[in-house]
Design a protein around this motif. Structure first.
Motif, short mmCIF file in Angstrom:
data_model
loop_
_atom_site.label_atom_id
_atom_site.label_comp_id
_atom_site.label_asym_id
_atom_site.label_seq_id
_atom_site.Cartn_x
_atom_site.Cartn_y
_atom_site.Cartn_z
N GLU A 135 0.82 -1.21 0.00
CA GLU A 135 0.00 0.00 0.00
C GLU A 135 0.86 1.26 0.00
O GLU A 135 0.55 2.23 -0.70
CB GLU A 135 -0.93 -0.01 1.22
CG GLU A 135 -2.06 -1.03 1.12
CD GLU A 135 -2.89 -1.10 2.39
OE1 GLU A 135 -2.50 -0.47 3.40
OE2 GLU A 135 -3.94 -1.77 2.37
N GLN A 136 1.94 1.26 0.77
CA GLN A 136 2.82 2.43 0.79
C GLN A 136 3.53 2.61 -0.55
O GLN A 136 3.68 3.73 -1.04
CB GLN A 136 3.84 2.29 1.92
CG GLN A 136 3.22 2.39 3.31
CD GLN A 136 4.25 2.23 4.41
OE1 GLN A 136 5.24 2.97 4.46
NE2 GLN A 136 4.04 1.27 5.29
N ARG B 109 1.41 4.20 -3.15
CA ARG B 109 1.27 5.65 -3.00
C ARG B 109 2.55 6.39 -3.40
O ARG B 109 2.67 7.60 -3.19
CB ARG B 109 0.91 6.00 -1.55
CG ARG B 109 -0.48 5.51 -1.13
CD ARG B 109 -0.91 6.14 0.18
NE ARG B 109 -0.10 5.73 1.31
CZ ARG B 109 -0.37 4.69 2.09
NH1 ARG B 109 -1.47 3.95 1.83
NH2 ARG B 109 0.40 4.38 3.10
N GLN C 259 5.59 5.93 -2.18
CA GLN C 259 6.48 6.19 -1.06
C GLN C 259 7.71 5.30 -1.12
O GLN C 259 7.68 4.21 -1.68
CB GLN C 259 5.74 5.96 0.27
CG GLN C 259 4.56 6.91 0.47
CD GLN C 259 3.79 6.60 1.74
OE1 GLN C 259 4.06 5.60 2.41
NE2 GLN C 259 2.84 7.44 2.07
N THR D 224 1.62 10.01 -13.39
CA THR D 224 1.02 11.23 -12.86
C THR D 224 0.99 12.29 -13.96
O THR D 224 2.04 12.58 -14.55
CB THR D 224 1.81 11.76 -11.66
OG1 THR D 224 1.81 10.77 -10.62
CG2 THR D 224 1.19 13.04 -11.11
#
Length: 361
Positions: A131-132, A135, A137, A220
């Motif tokens: 999950e990190q 994102r 990270q 992005t």
């Protein structure tokens, strides 16, 4: 396409959540030549399914043989039972210690590597890690060698794997970043290749007609003016910035902002003539000098005779990876040098056919 480490960890998480036995193998040391660098990971399920790699395939085959025969042999067989993926603390294993083993496992001459095998990693910890990473990270994962317990900690910069008598520490995340100015077709191909090479990719284009057609997941996309985006991006020594619009209003100021940073690669698409015009424009109107523009690459890419957007993207990505890996390319692979050589060769052939003397004769 996701970073390979994320694919490995996500697949391992799926196996563990489904209650299946699995192991995680990490390359922790190498001696001599090695097919995979330190920090490479591979996951293996109880049925022999493998994702990721620690070699060219032979070591993976050996791990499948050693730890998954229980799931293909008769359940009553003692030999089969001994081959199950075990529980318990992590184990170190070496390959290629002798010349015979190096040959058997497909290692280069003199190559030796050491793996750490983690058995049935905790699903909850894996889920938090995935999950990190999803994102964007950067995460430091520490594994206790006594019991295999893993802990996670946010990290501010990439770090090499380290192993001590008590723990293994490996850092995961988008180690390298790419910022592209322009959301055209070429950008889509470059972005796709950058993603599967482990880059976190950002594309900037204030032009809605280009930005609205963007079709590469995992990237992005931003719409602010490129020079503002570069400033906010804060390029570091693991960042590259590429201008792909051919529009000076979008490219020039963004490139100048990038040149103030430590980005390892800064370049712009265009012909030799366009590149010369860009340098002249920046010197005459933007107070630059040949010295301040020395890091600006162009024409970008290595010369492979590319004409189509996919081939040009291969050329550009190859040069970026070469610079990233510290490889100095021969001058005859530079686009401008190679094209000058081709033009001269064509002129020489033309002059001979026409029966005219060559320039300088």
């Amino acid at each position: 396409m996701e970073n390979l480490d994320v694919v490995v960890l996500r697949t391992l998480l799926d196996w563990r959540r489904a209650g299946r036995h699995a192991l995680l193998a990490t390359v922790v040391r190498t001696w001599g030549s090695s097919p995979r660098p330190v920090g490479s990971i591979m996951a293996m399920c109880e049925d022999g399914a493998v994702v990721g790699s620690v070699s060219g395939g032979c070591i993976e085959d050996d791990l499948i043989y050693r730890f998954t025969r229980a799931y293909t042999a008769p359940a009553s067989s003692e030999a089969a039972h001994a081959q199950q993926i075990p529980s318990g603390p992590p184990q170190f294993v070496k390959y290629g210690i002798t010349a015979d083993e190096a040959h058997r496992f497909g290692l280069p001459c003199g190559g030796t590597l050491e793996l750490l095998l983690e058995f049935d990693p905790d699903a909850a910890s894996l889920q938090a890690l995935v999950e990190q990473l999803a994102r964007g990270q950067l995460v430091r994962r520490s594994v206790c060698l006594d019991d295999g317990a893993a802990s996670l900690q946010a990290s501010t910069e990439p770090a090499d794997l380290s192993v001590s008598a008590t723990e293994l520490v490996n850092t995961f995340g988008p180690e390298y970043r790419m910022l592209m100015i322009g959301a055209g077709q070429l950008s889509e191909y470059v972005a796709t290749m950058a993603l599967f090479n482990g880059f976190a990719v950002t594309v900037c284009d204030p032009r809605e007609e280009y930005r609205g057609a963007w079709a590469v997941p995992g990237v992005t996309v931003v719409s602010d003016m490129p020079d503002d985006v570069v400033t906010a991006f804060q390029p570091d020594r693991r960042s590259c910035v590429i201008a792909l619009t051919h529009d000076p209003k979008l490219d020039d100021l963004a490139l100048l902002e990038a040149l103030k940073s430590e980005a390892f690669y800064i370049g712009a698409i265009g012909s030799r003539r366009n590149n010369q015009a860009r340098h002249q424009r920046m010197v005459e109107h933007l107070d630059q000098t040949p010295e301040t523009l020395a890091r600006l690459r162009g024409p970008i890419g290595i010369y492979i005779g590319s004409k189509t957007p996919p081939e040009i993207a291969v050329s550009v990505m190859a040069e970026i990876l070469a610079v990233k890996n510290g490889v100095k390319l021969p001058r005859d692979m530079e686009v401008s040098v190679a094209k000058d050589g081709l033009a001269l060769a064509h002129n020489d052939r033309g002059a001979l056919v026409c029966g005219m003397p060559r320039a300088g004769d």
